[in-house]
Design a protein around this motif. Structure first.
Motif, PDB file in Angstrom:
ATOM      1  N   LEU B 670      18.171   0.896   0.147  1.00  0.00           N
ATOM      2  CA  LEU B 670      17.426   0.278  -2.210  1.00  0.00           C
ATOM      3  C   LEU B 670      18.510  -0.187  -2.885  1.00  0.00           C
ATOM      4  CD1 LEU B 670      14.155   1.747  -1.777  1.00  0.00           C
ATOM      5  CD2 LEU B 670      14.431  -0.385  -0.593  1.00  0.00           C
ATOM      6  N   VAL B 673      20.841  -2.508  -1.377  1.00  0.00           N
ATOM      7  CA  VAL B 673      19.961  -4.231  -1.697  1.00  0.00           C
ATOM      8  C   VAL B 673      20.246  -4.414  -3.061  1.00  0.00           C
ATOM      9  CG1 VAL B 673      17.391  -4.891  -1.547  1.00  0.00           C
ATOM     10  CG2 VAL B 673      18.180  -4.298  -0.081  1.00  0.00           C
ATOM     11  N   SER B 688      14.053  -6.988  -6.076  1.00  0.00           N
ATOM     12  CA  SER B 688      14.431  -7.281  -4.707  1.00  0.00           C
ATOM     13  C   SER B 688      14.248  -5.883  -3.549  1.00  0.00           C
ATOM     14  CB  SER B 688      15.617  -7.819  -4.357  1.00  0.00           C
ATOM     15  OG  SER B 688      15.533  -8.507  -2.854  1.00  0.00           O
ATOM     16  N   VAL B 691      10.752  -4.658  -3.474  1.00  0.00           N
ATOM     17  CA  VAL B 691      10.187  -5.382  -2.614  1.00  0.00           C
ATOM     18  C   VAL B 691      10.263  -5.210  -1.228  1.00  0.00           C
ATOM     19  CG1 VAL B 691       9.621  -7.696  -0.964  1.00  0.00           C
ATOM     20  CG2 VAL B 691      10.169  -7.247  -3.575  1.00  0.00           C
ATOM     21  N   THR B 692      11.703  -4.950  -0.935  1.00  0.00           N
ATOM     22  CA  THR B 692      12.167  -3.760   0.447  1.00  0.00           C
ATOM     23  C   THR B 692      11.222  -2.609   0.341  1.00  0.00           C
ATOM     24  OG1 THR B 692      14.563  -4.931  -0.285  1.00  0.00           O
ATOM     25  CG2 THR B 692      14.223  -3.220   2.062  1.00  0.00           C
ATOM     26  N   THR B 695       7.849  -2.723   1.871  1.00  0.00           N
ATOM     27  CA  THR B 695       7.186  -3.717   3.134  1.00  0.00           C
ATOM     28  C   THR B 695       7.602  -2.768   3.862  1.00  0.00           C
ATOM     29  OG1 THR B 695       9.737  -5.065   2.587  1.00  0.00           O
ATOM     30  CG2 THR B 695       7.500  -6.349   2.369  1.00  0.00           C
ATOM     31  N   ALA B 696       8.775  -1.875   3.510  1.00  0.00           N
ATOM     32  CA  ALA B 696       9.013  -0.830   4.198  1.00  0.00           C
ATOM     33  C   ALA B 696       7.767   0.031   5.504  1.00  0.00           C
ATOM     34  CB  ALA B 696       9.801  -0.250   4.026  1.00  0.00           C
TER      35      ALA B 696
END
Lengths: 428, 704
Positions: B670, B673, B688, B691-692, B695-696
């Motif tokens: 993360l 990112v 972002s 969001v990572t 959705t992980a």
């Protein structure tokens, strides 16, 4: 900033390598995603299935139902109108006759029986009442066989119109979600967030591929298999054709016309080979005294089919898509059957399907025969498609024969259907 | 019994269904297909057709799973340590203690519900089949009007929410009183708000027999007009028959009609009064003057404010003790606002007689309550009429001789028809009183799965169901499917132990929850017949209800997915994403299906949806300019706040705590990112990273 949230980027490939997916997947994800091999690419078709667990009276006013004066019709359709399908002439309710001749020339009205009068058997009917390998649903059999030929992103069929969970599809025994047109559009179009920009998204995808490895590192086999399916879905998502995506914006409601549009867009995007919808044709019309609802929805239902054909042509898919209907059961028809006084009852012995597609000869397959004070489907001569008292497809095998006919028409393997035989006389 | 008959929830359905339709279950082949790469499920190995080799899950995985299922929250390191550090023989008791503590978490002041109650409410709504309805589905019960409940959509939406929640709240309240869950079949107490109590009484204002269009308005009185006035008339006066202002209702919107309409008499009907009660002015005619009516658009001038759609209490519903005892009138607003008892003519007992259940399962002259009875069996016992029940009824009153004349049909009809007769003798096809004396005289006979006995009233049906021996296992199985996305093997000794503990507890729901969630059937902490031999471990996507609950609970949101009406302050971006939330795969039930529809496969559409949702949420929780009260916030103002945020993404969203081997690599990914995106702005970069995480895998799945 270009919003391109579904791009399949190099980062995904790099990540996939790291996660141990097969090389074939990396080189051609669509082909690698397909389940099995294509048996006849030239004949393959996408399919739109309209199904009703309510058992709508789509069968009640079709060609073939005007051959016996004891079949009851709504007042508006009492006088049958001439209809011609290819070389076959018959009589039908007015709306059916208003389909274009080109469409009618590839329209098959198939009289069959599902052998059940109860609503909950809808999933069983879609599984051909047990007459499929592994009890697979027929739409899923079609999907498995067509996906490799059509190079669709996923094999599973998608339901965009199921009126309830009873009309949901299963694939390999696994329940499939229902996603209505508006939700489909909203989901695939995204929110326009700057976070969906392709360059930002590819950074996340790269990180997620690392993250998948973290989870797989000490996972058990079941967990690893699940994470692989997550990797797959991410890659599938990125392989969607961006140029078609904006077409989804036309999906502004969840009605049957929008379901048709959703199906067409899903085909253009090559997401799935089979989409199920629900076109109302009168509903579960026990209490439809005088049959006004049946009348109205026969008109609107045929109009939806007509619109579908126009939309397919406009999308240059008219030769690539076959539409067919299959309901849990048909409705009773007999004028002398007292159960029809206020509407129509369920019939396990007649369910008439419509099939429209390039591989089919326009006409009528099978027919209706008086049984008691009502009507059922008759046996069929497979060579001609005509009803025949000593036909080689007995009435109780017509459901299987119907499925086999569709499979053969699109170059599929009909051995996955365990009853009936193909009606070769129905094929173009 | 081998694995070949049971490979997950869908296969249980096949057992029941397949036998009914004369088909064999080919579950091994099904399982192979389910395990193939794009089928999802991942219970079985696609190569061998057997469950993947069992390997126990560590405490980090199962403590997170259990807490998520129970309350939607992520565990703390201390909670994980409690279980991880315990001697093997104390692991179960430690986990049970945690479960008890999580159940006891305090209520959210915004909803009045604790995290446990929030999740259980939804489970009960689905399990008792009280959802999946629209207001039009209630039309049969209220005169088939074009706007059957009211034409005031604000009022109607709140009322529909009440209708769907009522029985689930009933079970929460009864459970919290220590009552057995079998009272779901026998209770005459129902959780109601004041507005819902009015609706029950409103339904009673009609009578409809079996014939179409037979509706009668019991309120209609040609001698008593009704009035809408712009003058202020206290409701107590308008509802007091001895007051001169009886049936003079205040609604200043009457001024929008010609002046002659103000306080003018018009026809007293249930429809007209209901329109008034719910804040509208009906259309009517005074002499030659047309009063076109005004549709209410909010709760203004309705007799119930927002709080009266939320003043839940148990209300007992009973029949009049004698023919002369007056029934509760829906227009008697002062009485309804404090009512704990309604006297109604339509009997109400158990989950199977609620307006929501009836709306779900309409019947007709052909079906004759068979759908209602079959769904009642499914909810109560987890089984249905499918031709496999070998019970030979001692008598078959109500048997449909036409259907039963066919030997293929008789097996089902000889059980279903006598049982459903108690419903046909009690209710008309439109779920009002049965008034046909011939049908009234045939109360039928209860027959189902080895049990049988006479019934005189619909209350007897409830008693037969409540004492049916299949109830305990059925409800353990329902909760197993909810928790594990697949069925437990009913022959598994561990499952049978759970059922036994539940049964011995007099069907205490909290006992079942504690026992099943601490069981290796859920935790996979040790092998069971289910997890190692017959079914395998199912890893599943977080279906809609689980995902919405988790995101709401962890981010401090009230109903992030927008399921509930009446929630204020929801940001526009969330409102705009409602269609995306609605498209998420969800638990649902279908007619004649003994198992819910439980999609498990993270398809590309699921992946797209969670990505969308996380992108919508990110700016609302990171550097938000006007964050909603109580909603979690992170800042990108310094490297310190960024580092802290990323660590919290891992622990809060992914439920991975600091001692977990996955923690540092996840933080690192993360952070990567964030660093790789930072050039485009630190706020966007942190969003972002969010969001990572969002959705992980463990953020959107159950069992990782």
């Amino acid at each position: 900033m270009k919003i391109s949230r579904r791009n399949f980027g190099l980062s995904a490939l790099v990540g996939a390598l790291a996660t141990g997916l097969p090389a074939a997947f990396l080189l051609d994800p669509r082909r690698a995603l397909a389940d099995g091999t294509c048996t006849n690419k030239a004949k393959a078709q996408f399919f739109i299935l309209s199904t009703s667990g309510g058992g709508d009276p789509i069968n009640a006013n079709m060609p073939g139902t005007y051959d016996d004066a004891n079949i009851i019709h709504p007042v508006a359709f009492a006088k049958g109108m001439p209809i011609k399908m290819g070389t076959t002439s018959s009589t039908a309710a007015l709306p059916w006759t208003q389909l274009s001749q080109k469409v009618l020339d590839r329209t098959m009205f198939f009289h069959l029986m599902t052998n059940t009068p109860v609503h909950p058997k809808e999933p069983d009917v879609l599984s051909l009442m047990g007459a499929t390998s592994s009890n697979e649903m027929f739409p899923s059999i079609l999907a498995r066989q067509m996906a490799p030929c059509l190079s669709t992103i996923q094999t599973q069929p998608i339901s965009v119109g199921a009126a309830g969970p009873g009309e949901a599809l299963r694939f390999g025994g696994a329940p499939q979600p229902i996603i209505k047109p508006r939700a489909l559009a909203a989901t695939l179009l995204g929110t326009g967030s700057p976070l969906a920009a392709a360059n930002i998204q590819s950074i996340r995808d790269k990180a997620l591929n690392q993250i998948y490895d973290v989870y797989k590192n000490d996972a058990n086999e079941a967990q690893k298999a699940y994470i692989d399916s997550m990797i797959l879905s991410q890659s599938q998502l990125r392989s969607i054709d961006q140029n078609v995506l904006q077409r989804l914006s036309v999906l502004t409601d969840d009605g049957p016309d929008m379901q048709v549009n959703a199906a067409i867009i899903l085909f253009l995007m090559k997401i799935t080979p089979v989409v199920s919808i629900h076109i109302p044709f009168g509903g579960d019309n026990h209490f439809d005294t005088g049959l006004p609802k049946e009348t109205a929805e026969t008109i609107s239902g045929v109009q939806t089919i007509s619109n579908m054909m126009s939309a397919l042509k406009a999308a240059s898919l008219d030769d690539m898509v076959t539409f067919f209907s299959l309901n849990v059961f048909g409705r009773t028809l007999g004028k002398n059957n007292p159960i029809n006084a206020n509407g129509r009852n369920h019939s396990p012995i007649i369910q008439s399907s419509i099939v429209i597609g390039k591989p089919f000869k326009g006409g009528i397959v099978g027919g209706l025969t008086p049984i008691g004070n009502d009507f059922g489907c008759g046996a069929i001569d497979s060579a001609t498609g005509k009803m025949a008292a000593n036909g080689d497809v007995p009435a109780d095998e017509t459901l299987g024969a119907f499925a086999k006919t569709l499979l053969v028409a699109v170059g599929g393997d009909h051995s996955t259907v365990l009853a009936g035989k193909p009606i070769t006389g129905a094929l173009a | 019994m081998t694995r070949q008959w049971l490979a997950g929830a869908s296969l249980v359905a096949l057992v029941f269904y397949g036998l009914a339709s004369g088909t064999a279950c080919s579950s091994a082949a099904d399982a192979q297909k389910r395990a193939s790469s794009d089928d999802g499920g991942s219970t079985f190995d696609g190569e061998t057709g057997t469950p993947y080799p069992f390997r126990a899950d560590p405490a980090e995985v199962y403590v997170a799973k259990v807490k998520n299922i129970l309350v939607g929250l992520a565990p703390t390191q201390a909670e994980i340590d409690t279980v991880k550090g315990a001697p093997p023989d104390q692991v179960s008791s430690k986990l049970k203690a945690l479960i008890d503590a999580w159940v006891a978490l305090p209520a959210d002041p915004n909803t009045g519900l604790s995290p446990y109650e929030t999740k259980m409410l939804r489970f009960f709504e689905l399990a008792y089949q009280q959802t999946q309805i629209a207001f039009t589905d209630v039309a049969d019960q209220v005169n088939k009007m074009s706007n059957p409940l009211t034409n005031n959509t604000a009022y109607r939406d709140l009322l529909m929410q009440n209708i769907e929640e009522s029985f689930a709240r009933t079970m929460l309240m009864l459970s919290e009183q220590g009552r057995p869950m079998s009272e779901a079949m026998t209770t005459t107490q129902f959780a109601m708000t004041s507005a819902l109590a009015e609706f029950y009484a409103f339904l009673d204002a009609y009578q409809a027999n079996d014939a179409p269009n037979s509706i009668k308005d019991r309120l209609a009185n040609p001698l008593q007009p009704v009035y809408v006035t712009s003058a202020s008339v206290p409701t107590a006066d308008a509802t007091n028959p001895s007051n001169k202002n009886f049936m003079h209702w205040t609604n200043p919107n009457i001024k929008k009609d010609p002046i002659a309409c103000d306080d003018a008499p018009f026809k007293l009907t249930a429809d007209n009064v209901q329109y008034i009660v719910t804040g509208s002015v009906p259309g009517f005619k005074v002499g030659n003057t047309m009063c076109s009516g005004v549709v209410g658009s909010d709760l203004s001038y309705s007799q119930f404010g927002a709080n009266e759609f939320n003043d839940w209490r148990l209300v007992n519903v009973r029949l009049p003790k004698s023919g002369s005892e007056p029934v509760t009138q829906f227009w008697d607003i002062p009485t309804l606002k404090k009512a704990t008892e309604l006297v109604l003519q339509v009997p109400r007992v158990g989950f199977f007689s609620t307006p929501a259940f009836f709306a779900n399962w309409p019947t007709n002259d052909s079906n004759q309550m068979r759908v209602t009875m079959n769904q009642t069996f499914i909810v109560s016992t987890g089984a249905q009429i499918d031709g496999t029940d070998t019970t030979i009824p001692n008598m078959t009153p109500g048997l449909d001789t036409t259907h039963a004349g066919n030997s293929q049909c008789r097996g089902c009809h000889q059980i279903l028809d006598p049982s459903r007769s108690i419903l046909t003798s009690t209710y008309s096809w439109f779920y009002h009183n049965q008034d046909d004396p011939t049908i009234q005289k045939e109360p039928g006979y209860f027959v189902f799965q080895g049990q049988q006995g006479p019934m005189a009233t619909v209350y007897d049906l409830g008693q037969h169901l409540a004492t049916h021996p299949m109830v305990a296992a059925a409800w353990a199985q329902k909760y197993c499917m909810y928790a594990n996305s697949t069925a437990c093997d009913p022959t598994d000794p561990e499952f049978q132990r759970v059922v036994s503990v539940f049964a011995t507890s007099q069907l205490s729901w909290p006992v079942l929850v504690r026992e099943l969630l601490s069981s290796p059937l859920t935790t996979n902490a040790v092998a069971t017949q289910t997890t190692s031999t017959t079914v395998g471990e199912t890893i599943a996507l977080e279906r809609r209800d689980h995902l919405c609950a988790a995101l709401s609970a962890r981010l401090g949101w009230v109903d992030i997915c927008g399921d509930k009406v009446g929630v204020v302050g929801r940001p526009k971006t969330l409102l705009a994403a409602k269609a995306i939330f609605e498209g998420l795969p969800s638990d649902s039930y279908g007619r004649g299906s003994v198992t819910p529809n439980l999609p498990t496969n993270p398809s590309l559409l699921f992946r797209a949806a969670v990505e969308d949702i996380c992108e919508v949420i990110a700016p609302l929780v990171i550097d938000a300019t006007a964050p909603p009260a109580g909603v979690k916030q992170w800042k990108s103002t310094s490297q310190t706040t960024v580092d802290a945020a990323i660590k919290e993404f891992v622990s809060l969203l992914l439920a991975v705590e600091s001692k977990d081997a996955r923690y540092d690599p996840l933080v690192s990914a993360l952070t990567g990112v964030y660093n790789d995106t930072k050039s485009q702005g630190v706020s966007l970069a942190l969003q972002s990273a969010f969001v990572t995480a969002c959705t992980a895998p463990s953020g959107v799945s159950m069992g990782l």
